[in-house]
Design a protein around this motif. Sequence first.
Motif, PDB file in Angstrom:
ATOM      1  N   LEU A 250      23.435  35.164  43.061  1.00 34.20           N
ATOM      2  CA  LEU A 250      22.671  34.562  41.968  1.00 34.20           C
ATOM      3  C   LEU A 250      22.882  35.342  40.674  1.00 34.20           C
ATOM      4  O   LEU A 250      22.869  36.573  40.664  1.00 34.20           O
ATOM      5  N   ARG A 251      23.047  34.627  39.597  1.00 31.56           N
ATOM      6  CA  ARG A 251      23.050  35.289  38.291  1.00 31.56           C
ATOM      7  C   ARG A 251      21.629  35.763  37.985  1.00 31.56           C
ATOM      8  O   ARG A 251      20.651  35.320  38.611  1.00 31.56           O
ATOM      9  N   GLU A 252      21.497  36.654  36.999  1.00 28.30           N
ATOM     10  CA  GLU A 252      20.165  37.111  36.602  1.00 28.30           C
ATOM     11  C   GLU A 252      19.339  35.915  36.127  1.00 28.30           C
ATOM     12  O   GLU A 252      19.819  35.078  35.369  1.00 28.30           O
ATOM     13  N   GLY A 253      18.121  35.839  36.623  1.00 26.98           N
ATOM     14  CA  GLY A 253      17.263  34.708  36.281  1.00 26.98           C
ATOM     15  C   GLY A 253      17.495  33.486  37.137  1.00 26.98           C
ATOM     16  O   GLY A 253      16.847  32.455  36.946  1.00 26.98           O
ATOM     17  N   GLY A 254      18.422  33.576  38.132  1.00 27.16           N
ATOM     18  CA  GLY A 254      18.711  32.438  38.995  1.00 27.16           C
ATOM     19  C   GLY A 254      17.601  32.180  39.997  1.00 27.16           C
ATOM     20  O   GLY A 254      16.769  33.044  40.285  1.00 27.16           O
ATOM     21  N   TYR A 255      17.600  30.980  40.555  1.00 31.19           N
ATOM     22  CA  TYR A 255      16.493  30.502  41.382  1.00 31.19           C
ATOM     23  C   TYR A 255      16.903  30.384  42.854  1.00 31.19           C
ATOM     24  O   TYR A 255      18.007  29.942  43.162  1.00 31.19           O
ATOM     25  N   LEU A 256      15.965  30.742  43.731  1.00 29.50           N
ATOM     26  CA  LEU A 256      16.140  30.602  45.172  1.00 29.50           C
ATOM     27  C   LEU A 256      15.030  29.704  45.700  1.00 29.50           C
ATOM     28  O   LEU A 256      13.846  30.027  45.552  1.00 29.50           O
ATOM     29  N   LEU A 257      15.399  28.582  46.327  1.00 26.23           N
ATOM     30  CA  LEU A 257      14.437  27.624  46.850  1.00 26.23           C
ATOM     31  C   LEU A 257      14.546  27.585  48.369  1.00 26.23           C
ATOM     32  O   LEU A 257      15.598  27.229  48.922  1.00 26.23           O
TER      33      LEU A 257
ATOM     34  N   HIS B 171       9.379  25.072  52.941  1.00 17.99           N
ATOM     35  CA  HIS B 171       7.960  25.387  52.780  1.00 17.99           C
ATOM     36  C   HIS B 171       7.414  26.250  53.910  1.00 17.99           C
ATOM     37  O   HIS B 171       6.375  26.897  53.748  1.00 17.99           O
ATOM     38  N   SER B 172       8.075  26.293  55.045  1.00 18.68           N
ATOM     39  CA  SER B 172       7.623  27.145  56.145  1.00 18.68           C
ATOM     40  C   SER B 172       8.251  28.535  56.079  1.00 18.68           C
ATOM     41  O   SER B 172       8.015  29.360  56.957  1.00 18.68           O
ATOM     42  N   GLU B 173       9.024  28.817  55.046  1.00 17.78           N
ATOM     43  CA  GLU B 173       9.755  30.075  54.927  1.00 17.78           C
ATOM     44  C   GLU B 173       9.264  30.866  53.721  1.00 17.78           C
ATOM     45  O   GLU B 173       8.820  30.290  52.718  1.00 17.78           O
ATOM     46  N   SER B 174       9.372  32.188  53.811  1.00 22.85           N
ATOM     47  CA  SER B 174       9.043  33.044  52.673  1.00 22.85           C
ATOM     48  C   SER B 174       9.865  34.322  52.772  1.00 22.85           C
ATOM     49  O   SER B 174      10.526  34.584  53.779  1.00 22.85           O
ATOM     50  N   LEU B 175       9.798  35.119  51.706  1.00 25.38           N
ATOM     51  CA  LEU B 175      10.497  36.404  51.683  1.00 25.38           C
ATOM     52  C   LEU B 175       9.569  37.563  52.044  1.00 25.38           C
ATOM     53  O   LEU B 175       9.955  38.722  51.906  1.00 25.38           O
ATOM     54  N   LEU B 176       8.367  37.252  52.523  1.00 22.34           N
ATOM     55  CA  LEU B 176       7.431  38.286  52.943  1.00 22.34           C
ATOM     56  C   LEU B 176       8.057  39.114  54.058  1.00 22.34           C
ATOM     57  O   LEU B 176       8.591  38.575  55.032  1.00 22.34           O
ATOM     58  N   ASN B 177       8.034  40.418  53.918  1.00 25.63           N
ATOM     59  CA  ASN B 177       8.619  41.367  54.879  1.00 25.63           C
ATOM     60  C   ASN B 177      10.137  41.272  54.962  1.00 25.63           C
ATOM     61  O   ASN B 177      10.736  41.808  55.910  1.00 25.63           O
ATOM     62  N   VAL B 178      10.749  40.592  53.996  1.00 24.63           N
ATOM     63  CA  VAL B 178      12.212  40.472  53.977  1.00 24.63           C
ATOM     64  C   VAL B 178      12.803  41.243  52.801  1.00 24.63           C
ATOM     65  O   VAL B 178      13.738  42.032  52.963  1.00 24.63           O
ATOM     66  N   THR B 179      12.269  41.020  51.606  1.00 28.01           N
ATOM     67  CA  THR B 179      12.796  41.692  50.416  1.00 28.01           C
ATOM     68  C   THR B 179      11.766  41.664  49.304  1.00 28.01           C
ATOM     69  O   THR B 179      10.898  40.777  49.275  1.00 28.01           O
ATOM     70  N   ALA B 180      11.876  42.623  48.395  1.00 23.40           N
ATOM     71  CA  ALA B 180      11.076  42.631  47.170  1.00 23.40           C
ATOM     72  C   ALA B 180      11.970  42.430  45.952  1.00 23.40           C
ATOM     73  O   ALA B 180      11.554  42.702  44.818  1.00 23.40           O
ATOM     74  N   ASP B 181      13.172  41.940  46.176  1.00 24.50           N
ATOM     75  CA  ASP B 181      14.152  41.813  45.098  1.00 24.50           C
ATOM     76  C   ASP B 181      13.967  40.562  44.249  1.00 24.50           C
ATOM     77  O   ASP B 181      14.666  40.388  43.252  1.00 24.50           O
ATOM     78  N   PHE B 182      13.066  39.679  44.661  1.00 22.00           N
ATOM     79  CA  PHE B 182      12.834  38.441  43.921  1.00 22.00           C
ATOM     80  C   PHE B 182      11.395  38.402  43.415  1.00 22.00           C
ATOM     81  O   PHE B 182      10.494  38.954  44.045  1.00 22.00           O
ATOM     82  N   GLU B 183      11.209  37.712  42.310  1.00 25.75           N
ATOM     83  CA  GLU B 183       9.853  37.467  41.818  1.00 25.75           C
ATOM     84  C   GLU B 183       9.444  36.038  42.162  1.00 25.75           C
ATOM     85  O   GLU B 183      10.302  35.156  42.296  1.00 25.75           O
ATOM     86  N   ILE B 184       8.161  35.840  42.360  1.00 27.40           N
ATOM     87  CA  ILE B 184       7.646  34.500  42.632  1.00 27.40           C
ATOM     88  C   ILE B 184       7.353  33.816  41.309  1.00 27.40           C
ATOM     89  O   ILE B 184       6.672  34.377  40.439  1.00 27.40           O
TER      90      ILE B 184
ATOM     91  N   LYS C  74      15.548  35.552  40.778  1.00 31.41           N
ATOM     92  CA  LYS C  74      16.122  36.880  40.623  1.00 31.41           C
ATOM     93  C   LYS C  74      15.737  37.404  39.252  1.00 31.41           C
ATOM     94  O   LYS C  74      16.017  36.768  38.237  1.00 31.41           O
ATOM     95  N   PRO C  75      15.094  38.555  39.177  1.00 32.32           N
ATOM     96  CA  PRO C  75      14.614  39.038  37.876  1.00 32.32           C
ATOM     97  C   PRO C  75      15.754  39.299  36.902  1.00 32.32           C
ATOM     98  O   PRO C  75      16.880  39.620  37.287  1.00 32.32           O
ATOM     99  N   LEU C  76      15.440  39.163  35.630  1.00 35.97           N
ATOM    100  CA  LEU C  76      16.365  39.562  34.580  1.00 35.97           C
ATOM    101  C   LEU C  76      16.449  41.078  34.542  1.00 35.97           C
ATOM    102  O   LEU C  76      15.466  41.778  34.809  1.00 35.97           O
ATOM    103  N   ALA C  77      17.624  41.596  34.220  1.00 32.77           N
ATOM    104  CA  ALA C  77      17.785  43.047  34.116  1.00 32.77           C
ATOM    105  C   ALA C  77      16.956  43.582  32.954  1.00 32.77           C
ATOM    106  O   ALA C  77      16.816  42.930  31.916  1.00 32.77           O
ATOM    107  N   LEU C  78      16.408  44.748  33.162  1.00 33.16           N
ATOM    108  CA  LEU C  78      15.638  45.369  32.080  1.00 33.16           C
ATOM    109  C   LEU C  78      16.581  45.782  30.950  1.00 33.16           C
ATOM    110  O   LEU C  78      17.700  46.250  31.201  1.00 33.16           O
TER     111      LEU C  78
END
Length: 283
Positions: free
Chosen positions: A244-251, A254-267, A278-282
């Motif tokens: 994903l490019r910075e700011g790209g979206y992951l869909l 509905h029965s799936e989540s990233l809980l306990n998988v990664t903290a690399d994405f923002e909701i 995917k967060p934008l780079a600081l």
Amino acid sequence: MPLATAPAMTPEEFRLLRELIYAHSGLSFGDETRYLLERRLAPRLQYHGLDDFGAYHRFLRFDPSRRAEIEIAVEVLTTNETYFYREPHQLRAFSEEILPALAQENRGARRLRIWSAGCSTGEEVYTIAILLARSGLFEGWDLDVFGSDIARRVLAVARAGVYGPRAFRTPEADALRDSFRAEGERWHVKEDVRRLVSFGHLNLLDDSMMGLVGAVDVIFCRNVMIYFDVAARKRVVRTFRDKLREGGYLLLGHSESLLNVTADFEILHLRHDLVYRKPLALP
């Protein structure tokens, strides 16, 4: 060997087969699924003239055609039924909120790449392409909706782009029919939609295959990771993050989540749904 007299799968055969399938595909089968494997793989014993599942395991390990056979095993063990405009709230968020944002963000490059990972028979890919075309936001853009799957059989159906009535089982799906050409009971995707899509055979856990996928703006991976254990999910999600490019979206489904998988994405809280970004780079 008639299926009625197919041998039972022993606990040891079940262990060996699920470990081999997991190593190849990341598919994880719990102890309660032994009968599922036995029932769905029994026809493969008959096809190859094998006496028991131990012989089938040896076939999958050592036979020259083992790679093609394990792909068939993965196909028969996964549920592939899908339909157009599945999970309408999420697709409404995609078309009404994500697409306008992407049109603004990518207005300089006028290029958009969307990946449907685990696309099955292609209904999701064509739904996305139709939504892109109907948005009116991307006239003259370089567009590609890429669908991938580990199963070659479903990809053949996707490439053909011909569907029966059950693929249009919801009111939202029925509204897409003007993007198809009817021939009897079969509906053929029109050429203007087909031009927006491509399909490829990919194993999400094969790093060499993943090297073939370039940078993308959106990834759909819905009702795929339910088959993976946590370790496989983490590997797949790392790949998604890298693609994903910075700011790209992951869909996700509905029965799936990233809980306990990664903290690399923002909701991202949208009006119609929650998605990951995917967060934008600081700076």
